[in-house]
Design a protein around this motif. Structure first.
Motif, short mmCIF file in Angstrom:
data_model
loop_
_atom_site.label_atom_id
_atom_site.label_comp_id
_atom_site.label_asym_id
_atom_site.label_seq_id
_atom_site.Cartn_x
_atom_site.Cartn_y
_atom_site.Cartn_z
N LYS A 196 9.69 -19.43 41.58
CA LYS A 196 8.86 -19.15 40.41
C LYS A 196 8.77 -20.39 39.52
CE LYS A 196 8.81 -16.88 36.05
NZ LYS A 196 9.04 -18.16 35.37
N SER B 184 17.00 -12.14 28.40
CA SER B 184 17.85 -10.95 28.50
C SER B 184 17.40 -10.09 29.67
CB SER B 184 17.80 -10.16 27.19
OG SER B 184 16.49 -9.79 26.89
N LYS B 185 16.10 -10.13 29.94
CA LYS B 185 15.58 -9.35 31.06
C LYS B 185 16.11 -9.90 32.39
CE LYS B 185 11.22 -9.66 32.27
NZ LYS B 185 9.81 -9.58 31.90
N VAL B 186 16.01 -11.22 32.53
CA VAL B 186 16.47 -11.85 33.77
C VAL B 186 17.97 -11.63 33.96
CG1 VAL B 186 16.82 -14.07 34.91
CG2 VAL B 186 14.63 -13.55 33.87
N LEU B 187 18.71 -11.74 32.85
CA LEU B 187 20.16 -11.63 32.97
C LEU B 187 20.62 -10.19 33.17
CD1 LEU B 187 21.45 -14.19 30.35
CD2 LEU B 187 21.20 -14.43 32.82
N GLN C 186 19.29 -8.37 35.38
CA GLN C 186 19.07 -8.10 36.80
C GLN C 186 20.35 -8.47 37.57
OE1 GLN C 186 16.33 -6.50 37.23
NE2 GLN C 186 15.68 -7.00 35.16
N ILE D 129 21.91 -10.57 39.25
CA ILE D 129 22.12 -11.94 39.72
C ILE D 129 23.19 -12.58 38.85
CG2 ILE D 129 19.85 -12.44 40.70
CD1 ILE D 129 19.15 -13.66 37.96
N THR E 270 14.41 -16.90 44.43
CA THR E 270 13.29 -16.32 43.69
C THR E 270 13.03 -17.11 42.42
OG1 THR E 270 14.12 -14.19 44.47
CG2 THR E 270 12.41 -14.17 42.78
N ILE E 271 14.10 -17.41 41.69
CA ILE E 271 13.94 -18.16 40.44
C ILE E 271 13.38 -19.54 40.72
CG2 ILE E 271 15.20 -19.22 38.54
CD1 ILE E 271 17.05 -16.85 38.57
N GLU F 200 12.85 -19.28 27.42
CA GLU F 200 13.01 -17.90 27.90
C GLU F 200 13.73 -17.04 26.88
OE1 GLU F 200 13.28 -16.52 31.50
OE2 GLU F 200 12.58 -18.26 32.61
N ARG G 118 24.81 -15.59 36.56
CA ARG G 118 24.17 -16.46 35.58
C ARG G 118 23.96 -17.87 36.10
NH1 ARG G 118 25.82 -15.50 29.33
NH2 ARG G 118 25.78 -13.23 29.37
N GLN H 277 11.14 -16.22 24.14
CA GLN H 277 10.07 -15.28 24.49
C GLN H 277 10.62 -13.94 24.97
OE1 GLN H 277 7.81 -17.44 27.37
NE2 GLN H 277 9.03 -16.79 29.11
N GLY H 278 11.94 -13.80 24.96
CA GLY H 278 12.53 -12.50 25.26
C GLY H 278 12.64 -12.18 26.73
N THR H 279 12.49 -13.19 27.60
CA THR H 279 12.61 -12.90 29.02
C THR H 279 14.01 -13.18 29.55
OG1 THR H 279 11.57 -15.06 29.34
CG2 THR H 279 10.21 -13.13 29.72
N ASP I 14 5.63 -22.58 38.42
CA ASP I 14 5.38 -22.83 37.00
C ASP I 14 5.15 -24.32 36.75
OD1 ASP I 14 5.58 -20.25 36.43
OD2 ASP I 14 7.44 -20.33 35.28
#
Lengths: 260, 323
Positions: B7, B100-103, B105, B107, B3-4, B93, B109, B96-98, B11
């Motif tokens: 994406k 901590s969101k991804v981590l 989840q 998955i 998924t990463i 990331e 690291r 922009q604060g994303t 990008d």
């Protein structure tokens, strides 16, 4: 005591010589909205990070839905939704794409994207890039990103930070509906008492990493020798710590970061 | 991880940055092929045609142009591609604060860095395959010669080598984006490392070898002394991926090039092959060239694995919070 959704026993976190969370004991019941209340730097965010397994406790232990987040972080993360304070969204992606990405990370095959967007009121803006969103909309998208993974527990860190009064009202309304409609347990952190008191059943008041008081707002207010007014109660507990914290009583539009 | 990666790939291809990169790379390629084409035509018209039999097309890459050879262009600008694709992968990331969101989840690291890394590598592979195809096409028009099968095989080996080379820089940039919180700092650090490895290390090698090796008469150095000088500066060049890449790709693209005797010592070539190689001064087969390349390739791969391992170790230990 396996009925508790979140339990901590003597949970502590130290950075060098500084103690950020000090011997914290919490027990959170299923289906409740639990408020973590305290001024900036009280250790609210650190506590949430430890509960998620994103930060390693220096002492004590905790269990989230019976699981030790330090040992099985992935299991906890798949059951718990976390909305960080100042959380960001991918500005180049639309709301729908943001949600699809998050669902992908959770390995969800057919995510209920439309329902989540509907719930947070973003249906009409679903295909606009998140970079064009207002702060309130981004925050609601963040909530949708928590809901897309169908969590049983959600940690919301300062979800109303930087929102205008309308935004705050919408956000609180949403948060209030979730336990009823989705059977969620919510842990909400904030430095603003009057926001927490609008939705939370029980609160824990933290300062400098230590738990000052825990219980329902009515219980706290009814403690002997205290006036009925909740703000006065909050101030009373903080004052007992030698802390005068006018910002904790701040106006609804109050902005500013919270490192706690 | 998939998924990463998907994406990140989307990008990359959708970004303005990639478009600019594409424009720069193709501009450089056009310029390079023009200059190299002139050089090769000159060589051919001077009657070197028979001498260059079977490798005239490859001369496009190694013939010194008015500025520098096409290969030198790629040695110099390849790192830029890798760094541009990676220097802000993690710290953007974070800012922009994303992150901590991804981590938060479910998955691991390492999936985050691996996904980003692979996306970058696929982008590089696509870009370079297109670039090489374009160079070959333009080369056909520029000198009017068709590459032989052997030349095509060498070109393909060169393509793989350059993807590995640029991949190293991508990994390095990714590492910097983990270490430095500020995007500007990691970009600057990447540029500094590029200058260090591309320009400083080779010069340093020369300086050190001159300091270490005793030369009796600087005006008229002996063959043995020259060899010693060469050996020392080569050892130091091992610490420079651009030097490794340059050496390896010269061997691949120029069938008469043998690299250093040093390479022979470390290589897995059989004694018979070594004997033949020394005995007959002529065009090498691609297999022989590949064997000659193996030490350089190994050193490059060591760099590669090293940076990735370092990235992983630092990232896994890092605190999530941005403050």
């Amino acid at each position: 005591m396996t009925t508790h959704v979140v339990e901590t026993f003597g949970l502590s976190k130290r950075y060098g010589r500084e103690t950020v969370v000090d011997n914290l004991n919490l027990a959170i019941e299923p289906g409740e909205i639990f408020g973590l209340l305290g001024p900036n730097g009280a250790g609210k965010t650190t506590t949430l990070l430890m509960l998620l397994g994103l930060s390693e406790p220096s002492g004590g232990h905790c269990a989230v839905m019976g699981v030790n987040p330090l040992k099985s972080p992935l299991e906890v993360k798949s059951k718990v939704g976390y909305m960080a304070e100042n959380m960001g969204v991918y500005a180049d992606l639309t709301a729908r794409e943001n949600l699809r990405f998050l669902a992908g990370l959770n390995g969800i095959k057919n995510p209920a994207i439309d329902e989540c967007l509907e719930l947070v009121g973003l249906t009409s803006a679903a295909d606009k890039k998140a970079g064009t969103y207002s702060r309130g909309m981004r925050q609601r998208l963040g909530l949708a990103e928590v809901l897309i993974k169908n969590p049983r527990l959600a940690f919301l860190d300062e979800p109303t930070l930087g929102l205008d009064p309308d935004g705050i009202a919408t956000m609180l309304e949403l948060i209030e509906r979730l336990p009823r409609e989705k059977g969620l347990t919510i842990v909400l952190s904030s430095h603003l008492l009057h926001l927490v008191s609008r939705v939370a059943g029980r609160v824990a008041i933290l300062n400098r990493g230590r738990l000052l008081a825990m219980g329902s707002l009515a219980d706290l207010a009814a403690k002997p020798g205290l006036p009925e007014d909740l703000e006065t109660v909050y101030r009373h507990y903080l004052k007992a710590e030698g802390l005068e914290a006018p910002e904790v009583l701040g106006d609804p539009g109050a902005t500013g970061g919270d490192a706690g | 991880m998939r998924t990463i990666m998907m994406k990140e790939l989307a990008d990359h291809f959708g970004s303005v940055r990639f478009m600019i990169l594409l424009a720069v790379v193709f501009m450089v390629a056009l310029l390079g092929i023009h200059l190299a084409g002139q050089g090769v035509r000159n060589l051919l018209s001077e009657g070197g045609g028979a001498y260059l039999e079977g490798r005239s097309f490859l001369m496009l890459f190694t013939a010194p142009g008015a500025l520098m050879s096409l290969l030198a262009f790629m040695t110099l600008f390849g790192p830029m591609v890798g760094m541009v694709l990676g220097f802000d992968a993690i710290n953007r990331e974070r800012n922009q604060g994303t992150l901590s969101k991804v981590l938060s989840q479910p998955i691991y690291r390492d999936e985050v860095i691996l996904g980003k890394y692979l996306a970058g590598l696929v982008t590089v592979a696509i870009l370079f395959t297109a670039l090489l195809a374009m160079l070959v096409g333009l080369g056909l028009m520029a000198i009017g010669l068709v590459p032989t099968a052997g030349e095509v095989a060498r070109l393909l080996a060169f393509l793989v080598l350059s993807i590995i080379y640029v991949g190293f820089w991508l990994g390095l940039a990714l590492f910097l984006s983990i270490v430095f919180r500020s995007v500007a700092t990691s970009a600057l650090a990447a540029a500094a490392l590029w200058v260090l490895m591309s320009f400083f290390v080779p010069v340093l090698g020369q300086a050190v070898s001159e300091a270490v090796v005793q030369v009796e008469d600087p005006q008229n150095p002996q063959a043995g002394e020259l060899a010693a000088l060469d050996r020392v500066s080569r050892v130091i060049a091992l610490a420079s991926p651009p030097a490794l890449f340059s050496e390896a790709s010269t061997i691949l693209l120029d069938p008469t090039h043998r690299g250093s005797k040093q390479a022979l010592r470390f290589s897995t070539m059989s004694r018979l092959d070594q004997f033949l190689l020394n005995r007959f001064q002529g065009v090498l087969s691609i297999n022989q060239s590949l064997v000659l390349v193996s030490p350089d390739l190994l050193a490059l791969l060591a760099f590669y694995v090293g940076t990735f391992l370092l990235s992983y170790l630092v990232f896994v230990r890092q605190e999530v919070r941005s403050a």
